[in-house]
Scaffold this motif. Structure first.
Motif, PDB file in Angstrom:
ATOM      1  N   ILE A 116     -18.514 -58.089  -8.908  1.00  0.00           N
ATOM      2  CA  ILE A 116     -19.963 -59.187  -9.257  1.00  0.00           C
ATOM      3  C   ILE A 116     -20.753 -59.404  -8.650  1.00  0.00           C
ATOM      4  O   ILE A 116     -21.067 -59.312  -7.206  1.00  0.00           O
ATOM      5  N   VAL A 117     -22.359 -59.481  -9.403  1.00  0.00           N
ATOM      6  CA  VAL A 117     -23.001 -59.656  -8.785  1.00  0.00           C
ATOM      7  C   VAL A 117     -23.593 -60.664  -9.217  1.00  0.00           C
ATOM      8  O   VAL A 117     -24.058 -60.501 -10.474  1.00  0.00           O
ATOM      9  N   VAL A 118     -24.580 -61.511  -8.700  1.00  0.00           N
ATOM     10  CA  VAL A 118     -25.039 -62.653  -8.794  1.00  0.00           C
ATOM     11  C   VAL A 118     -26.087 -63.090  -7.866  1.00  0.00           C
ATOM     12  O   VAL A 118     -25.851 -62.746  -6.531  1.00  0.00           O
ATOM     13  N   PRO A 119     -26.972 -63.618  -8.308  1.00  0.00           N
ATOM     14  CA  PRO A 119     -28.171 -64.534  -7.697  1.00  0.00           C
ATOM     15  C   PRO A 119     -27.645 -65.127  -6.490  1.00  0.00           C
ATOM     16  O   PRO A 119     -28.481 -65.076  -4.933  1.00  0.00           O
ATOM     17  N   ILE A 171     -17.958 -54.450 -14.080  1.00  0.00           N
ATOM     18  CA  ILE A 171     -19.298 -55.297 -12.998  1.00  0.00           C
ATOM     19  C   ILE A 171     -19.275 -56.349 -14.038  1.00  0.00           C
ATOM     20  O   ILE A 171     -19.290 -56.038 -15.353  1.00  0.00           O
ATOM     21  N   PHE A 172     -19.667 -57.149 -13.425  1.00  0.00           N
ATOM     22  CA  PHE A 172     -20.422 -58.899 -14.295  1.00  0.00           C
ATOM     23  C   PHE A 172     -21.424 -58.859 -13.408  1.00  0.00           C
ATOM     24  O   PHE A 172     -21.866 -58.615 -12.290  1.00  0.00           O
ATOM     25  N   ILE A 173     -22.755 -59.007 -14.047  1.00  0.00           N
ATOM     26  CA  ILE A 173     -23.671 -59.109 -13.505  1.00  0.00           C
ATOM     27  C   ILE A 173     -24.614 -60.685 -13.931  1.00  0.00           C
ATOM     28  O   ILE A 173     -24.246 -60.679 -15.238  1.00  0.00           O
ATOM     29  N   GLY A 174     -25.392 -61.566 -13.020  1.00  0.00           N
ATOM     30  CA  GLY A 174     -25.186 -62.880 -14.024  1.00  0.00           C
ATOM     31  C   GLY A 174     -26.883 -61.739 -13.373  1.00  0.00           C
ATOM     32  O   GLY A 174     -27.867 -61.890 -12.068  1.00  0.00           O
TER      33      GLY A 174
END
Length: 240
Positions: A116-119, A171-174
């Protein structure tokens, strides 16, 4: 009032979360042409998804290759063979066996686990709540790896390595205005949906690891200046 994504992600999960399981799909190889093969098409097959090729050795079975879906026409689907990286270590030597007609392609492999890639932390918590059936690998795992490698600008290969090490297929990217689930090896987007605006950013992404820095001798390891532009590029670039 601070704008966050929770309501939007929650409504998406309510409408689609139950079906966002991408269960494993097994199909027999019907034909092989070089590094590609054909299997029976299905609504459960998405272009860009990946899996593994399973070969029977007598009473035993072994994974001998990766397979990525590159085309489908409603009757057949075409998959491309690739090295299964999780076997590229001493404990699991590569079998050295090429896929054959009759072998089984198991698609959507490890699609119940995701990086998980989020800001920021708020969005991290919202996404995890919105997709309770997904096991998210905590971003501290990737953050610790990047800190050790002095890589504040994670590449596709960095994420691939961490997916392999964590047993994750997605992979989740927000991003600002959208969120995506992508295959962790091909980086092909499998699910995309609109979201709200991002209020604040942590670079290179949300993690509690604070020492992700570079060193002067790593000429390709620069700090990320624009979160959205950087991860858009990772999703859109073409592999050579």
């Amino acid at each position: 009032m601070k704008r966050i994504l929770f309501a939007i992600f929650l409504s998406f999960a309510s409408a689609h979360g139950a079906s966002f399981s991408m269960s494993e799909y097994a199909a027999q190889i019907d034909g092989i042409d070089g590094a590609t093969a054909t299997i029976k098409d299905s609504k459960d097959i998405i272009i860009g998804s990946s899996g593994v090729v399973v070969h029977a050795f007598g009473a035993d079975e072994s994974i001998i290759a990766r397979a990525s879906v590159i085309a489908k026409d409603g009757v057949n689907a075409t998959v491309r063979f690739e090295v299964f990286d999780m076997l590229a270590q001493r404990a699991f030597p590569l079998p050295g066996v090429a896929p054959k007609v009759g072998d089984i392609v198991l698609l959507n492999y490890l699609y119940d686990r995701s990086l998980i890639v989020v800001p920021n932390k708020d969005i991290y918590e919202e996404v995890v709540k919105a997709f309770p059936r997904m096991t998210f690998i905590h971003p501290d795992i990737v953050g610790a790896y990047l800190s050790y490698e002095y890589k504040p600008n994670p590449s596709r290969d960095d994420f691939r390595k961490m997916c392999a090490a964590s047993g994750a297929g997605l992979i989740f990217i927000g991003l600002d205005g959208r969120g995506v689930f992508a295959d962790c090896q091909s980086f092909k987007i499998l699910k995309e949906f609109k979201t709200g605006e991002v209020e604040y950013y942590q670079l290179p992404f949300y993690t509690r690891v604070r020492d992700i820095d570079t060193v002067f001798w790593k000429l390709d390891a620069e700090h990320i200046n624009n979160y959205d532009a950087y991860y858009d590029y990772l999703l859109e670039q073409n592999d050579n």
